[in-house]
Motif scaffolding. Structure first.
Motif, mmCIF file in Angstrom:
data_model
loop_
_atom_site.group_PDB
_atom_site.id
_atom_site.type_symbol
_atom_site.label_atom_id
_atom_site.label_comp_id
_atom_site.label_asym_id
_atom_site.label_seq_id
_atom_site.Cartn_x
_atom_site.Cartn_y
_atom_site.Cartn_z
ATOM 1 N N GLY A 37 -36.888 -16.160 34.977
ATOM 2 C CA GLY A 37 -36.570 -16.642 33.637
ATOM 3 C C GLY A 37 -35.239 -17.346 33.544
ATOM 4 N N THR A 38 -34.710 -17.805 34.687
ATOM 5 C CA THR A 38 -33.407 -18.476 34.709
ATOM 6 C C THR A 38 -33.552 -19.871 35.292
ATOM 7 O OG1 THR A 38 -32.262 -16.366 35.001
ATOM 8 C CG2 THR A 38 -31.029 -18.347 35.573
ATOM 9 N N LEU A 69 -25.501 -26.438 25.997
ATOM 10 C CA LEU A 69 -24.386 -25.786 26.669
ATOM 11 C C LEU A 69 -23.271 -26.802 26.916
ATOM 12 C CD1 LEU A 69 -24.529 -23.180 29.370
ATOM 13 C CD2 LEU A 69 -23.357 -25.269 29.981
ATOM 14 N N VAL A 70 -22.036 -26.372 26.737
ATOM 15 C CA VAL A 70 -20.862 -27.196 27.051
ATOM 16 C C VAL A 70 -20.030 -26.430 28.069
ATOM 17 C CG1 VAL A 70 -18.739 -28.234 26.155
ATOM 18 C CG2 VAL A 70 -20.814 -28.275 24.775
ATOM 19 N N THR A 71 -19.653 -27.107 29.133
ATOM 20 C CA THR A 71 -18.774 -26.491 30.139
ATOM 21 C C THR A 71 -17.370 -27.037 29.974
ATOM 22 O OG1 THR A 71 -18.879 -28.149 31.902
ATOM 23 C CG2 THR A 71 -20.707 -26.579 31.770
ATOM 24 N N SER A 79 -25.965 -21.992 34.534
ATOM 25 C CA SER A 79 -27.291 -21.388 34.457
ATOM 26 C C SER A 79 -27.614 -21.037 33.023
ATOM 27 C CB SER A 79 -27.354 -20.108 35.294
ATOM 28 O OG SER A 79 -27.181 -20.386 36.653
ATOM 29 N N LEU A 80 -28.899 -21.048 32.703
ATOM 30 C CA LEU A 80 -29.389 -20.657 31.389
ATOM 31 C C LEU A 80 -30.557 -19.711 31.542
ATOM 32 C CD1 LEU A 80 -29.719 -24.149 29.652
ATOM 33 C CD2 LEU A 80 -27.929 -22.461 29.242
ATOM 34 N N SER A 81 -30.688 -18.791 30.615
ATOM 35 C CA SER A 81 -31.902 -17.983 30.523
ATOM 36 C C SER A 81 -32.911 -18.783 29.723
ATOM 37 C CB SER A 81 -31.613 -16.658 29.827
ATOM 38 O OG SER A 81 -30.750 -15.874 30.607
ATOM 39 N N LEU A 82 -34.108 -18.889 30.225
ATOM 40 C CA LEU A 82 -35.154 -19.616 29.510
ATOM 41 C C LEU A 82 -35.655 -18.780 28.345
ATOM 42 C CD1 LEU A 82 -37.240 -21.050 32.476
ATOM 43 C CD2 LEU A 82 -35.881 -22.345 30.829
ATOM 44 N N LEU A 83 -35.762 -19.405 27.196
ATOM 45 C CA LEU A 83 -36.317 -18.767 26.019
ATOM 46 C C LEU A 83 -37.806 -19.090 25.939
ATOM 47 C CD1 LEU A 83 -33.464 -19.612 23.495
ATOM 48 C CD2 LEU A 83 -33.843 -17.468 24.722
#
Length: 113
Positions: A37-38, A69-71, A79-83
């Motif tokens: 899920g990532t 997302l802003v870095t 990385s992001l968790s998928l919704l």
């Protein structure tokens, strides 16, 4: 975007807003890897003076990309968790350069109905 609606505010409460424009070219070397899920992203930072990077998502069936997302500067991965519903989304990355801040706008919310 020329307007903004801020829902769910507390009645009779002052709020202060500023806006800051940003520009940035699209990155051409964004790589992604989905594990469970990532979703992980990597790219090469080729700019010495960026303010950061903006990752955008276009959900399946959507016409436009939305910020996700802003870095900070000098970053080359995130990385992001998928919704739910984000499987199969498209992503793009922009290098951020911020413009000047606007004057502060003061608004007070109305009474609760």
């Amino acid at each position: 975007m020329t307007s903004y609606h801020h829902p769910g505010l507390i009645p009779e409460t002052p709020f202060y807003y500023r806006e800051q424009p940003f520009t940035g070219p699209l990155s051409t070397d964004l790589k992604k890897q989905v594990t469970g899920g990532t979703v992980s992203f990597t790219w090469t930072d080729r700019t010495p003076d960026e303010a950061g990077f903006l990752l955008e998502i276009r959900h399946p069936g959507a016409a436009e990309f939305d910020p996700v997302l802003v870095t900070g500067p000098d970053i080359g991965e995130c990385s992001l968790s998928l919704l739910p519903g984000e499987e199969g989304s498209a992503y793009r990355l922009r290098t951020l350069y911020y413009g000047p801040l606007s004057p502060v706008a003061h608004q007070t919310t109305g009474k609760e109905r």
